[in-house]
Design an enzyme around this catalytic site. Structure first.
Site, PDB file in Angstrom:
ATOM      1  CG  ASN A   1      -7.428  -2.239  -5.946  1.00  0.00           C
ATOM      2  OD1 ASN A   1      -6.489  -3.007  -5.773  1.00  0.00           O
ATOM      3  ND2 ASN A   1      -7.660  -1.226  -5.103  1.00  0.00           N
TER       4      ASN A   1
ATOM      5  CG  ASP B   1      -2.014   1.015   1.177  1.00  0.00           C
ATOM      6  OD1 ASP B   1      -2.313   1.513   0.076  1.00  0.00           O
ATOM      7  OD2 ASP B   1      -2.579   1.332   2.237  1.00  0.00           O
TER       8      ASP B   1
HETATM    9  C1  FPP Z   1      -1.727   0.362  -3.362  1.00  0.00           C
HETATM   10  O1  FPP Z   1      -1.330   1.669  -3.573  1.00  0.00           O
HETATM   11  C2  FPP Z   1      -1.320  -0.593  -4.350  1.00  0.00           C
HETATM   12  C3  FPP Z   1      -2.137  -1.169  -5.300  1.00  0.00           C
HETATM   13  C4  FPP Z   1      -3.476  -0.717  -5.600  1.00  0.00           C
HETATM   14  C5  FPP Z   1      -1.737  -2.316  -6.079  1.00  0.00           C
HETATM   15  C6  FPP Z   1      -0.329  -2.785  -6.003  1.00  0.00           C
HETATM   16  C7  FPP Z   1       0.304  -2.661  -7.306  1.00  0.00           C
HETATM   17  C8  FPP Z   1       1.630  -2.596  -7.508  1.00  0.00           C
HETATM   18  C9  FPP Z   1       2.621  -2.720  -6.440  1.00  0.00           C
HETATM   19  C10 FPP Z   1       2.164  -2.347  -8.876  1.00  0.00           C
HETATM   20  C11 FPP Z   1       2.305  -3.463  -9.810  1.00  0.00           C
HETATM   21  C12 FPP Z   1       2.184  -4.835  -9.305  1.00  0.00           C
HETATM   22  C13 FPP Z   1       2.799  -5.912  -9.871  1.00  0.00           C
HETATM   23  C14 FPP Z   1       2.557  -7.275  -9.342  1.00  0.00           C
HETATM   24  C15 FPP Z   1       3.723  -5.768 -10.993  1.00  0.00           C
HETATM   25  P1  FPP Z   1      -2.452   2.779  -3.496  1.00  0.00           P
HETATM   26  O2  FPP Z   1      -2.696   3.248  -4.887  1.00  0.00           O
HETATM   27  O3  FPP Z   1      -3.672   2.280  -2.790  1.00  0.00           O
HETATM   28  O4  FPP Z   1      -1.742   3.857  -2.642  1.00  0.00           O
HETATM   29  P2  FPP Z   1      -2.436   5.012  -1.769  1.00  0.00           P
HETATM   30  O5  FPP Z   1      -3.178   4.315  -0.654  1.00  0.00           O
HETATM   31  O6  FPP Z   1      -1.288   5.810  -1.286  1.00  0.00           O
HETATM   32  O7  FPP Z   1      -3.341   5.786  -2.686  1.00  0.00           O
END
Ligand code: FPP
Length: 245
Positions: A66, A18
């Site tokens: 998501n 996250d």
């Molecule tokens: C949370 O950050 C992360 C995700 C929604 C998905 C995780 C994805 C990756 C690490 C990138 C690609 C993955 C792979 C397997 C290549 P957020 O957007 O919720 O962060 P925030 O809470 O700060 O908005």
């Protein structure tokens, strides 16, 4: 790495990745750029897991929730995933890493699914480590799917209600042949489970760090494992001093 006890490694590490969005915002970048940097952190953590001998690594890469994100962000995440799989195949083969997925992956775009299935097929006989990507995954949805599968068995007279044990439920989860996570890591300082592996984390040790996912590097990961190794796991039983938890 030096202080890690190879005999006390968590067998299965699960990670709620996250903070990509906040990482990008802090730098005046787009959320998509945060995810791109997040994918670099995924590479590092997969590589480090293999190096230290973790056998099962499960990453929460895309939740059921998501799907509610803006279309362009979803498309960018799918594209990143495709790119990641293609670019990592060689290393997965060289290091004996088997790829799996959990979740309702039939909801993913066709081209992403194709690359996923291709990578899963090509790495299926690899034996050193299993990397599971939770995609279009939700813990409650998994439990619903499991209840429906078990109910059908009862309706068809294959089992009766008294056959429904913890073992049977585990056998019908998406994770049926995987051990439960020993260590659950969450980055970016939120103390939430966010619908991840609800049944499987019953006895997992939880480690929360304020570090945002793109900054979660090898040292941060080793610190989480060292912290795990300092804990005494009792699974609900009393310890040697007769104190329970
Ligand atoms: C949370 O950050 C992360 C995700 C929604 C998905 C995780 C994805 C990756 C690490 C990138 C690609 C993955 C792979 C397997 C290549 P957020 O957007 O919720 O962060 P925030 O809470 O700060 O908005």
């Amino acid at each position: 790495m030096s202080n890690i006890d190879p005999k006390k490694l968590p067998k299965h590490v699960a990670i709620i990745m996250d903070g990509n969005g906040r990482w990008a915002k802090e730098r005046g970048m787009t959320r998509v750029m945060g995810h791109q940097q997040g994918a670099e952190a995924v590479r590092t953590i997969v590589r480090t897991s293999r190096e230290i001998g973790i056998q099962w690594l499960t990453l929460y890469a895309f939740s059921e929730e998501n799907w509610k994100r803006p279309k362009n962000e979803i498309l960018a995440l799918m594209k990143l995933l495709k790119h990641f799989l293609k670019s990592e195949l060689k290393e997965m083969q060289e290091n004996g890493i088997q790829l799996r997925t959990i979740g309702r992956t039939d909801k993913l775009p066709k081209d992403t699914r194709k690359v996923l299935l291709d990578t899963i097929g090509k790495t299926a006989s690899n034996q050193n480590m299993v990397l599971t990507l939770a995609l279009s995954y939700g813990g409650r949805q998994e439990l619903l799917d499991t209840i429906q599968k078990i109910t059908r068995k009862v309706e068809n007279g294959i089992i009766t209600s008294i056959d429904i044990s913890e073992k049977l439920v585990s056998d019908f989860l998406y994770t049926s042949d995987m051990p439960d996570p020993d260590l659950l890591i969450r980055t970016s300082g939120e103390y939430r489970i966010s619908n991840f592996l609800l049944w499987q984390i019953a006895y997992s040790e939880i480690y929360v760090t304020n570090t945002l996912w793109p900054d979660f590097d090898k040292n941060e990961y080793l610190a989480a494992i060292l912290d795990f190794q300092r804990r005494e796991r009792r699974f609900g039983a009393a310890n040697s001093k007769g104190v329970g938890s």
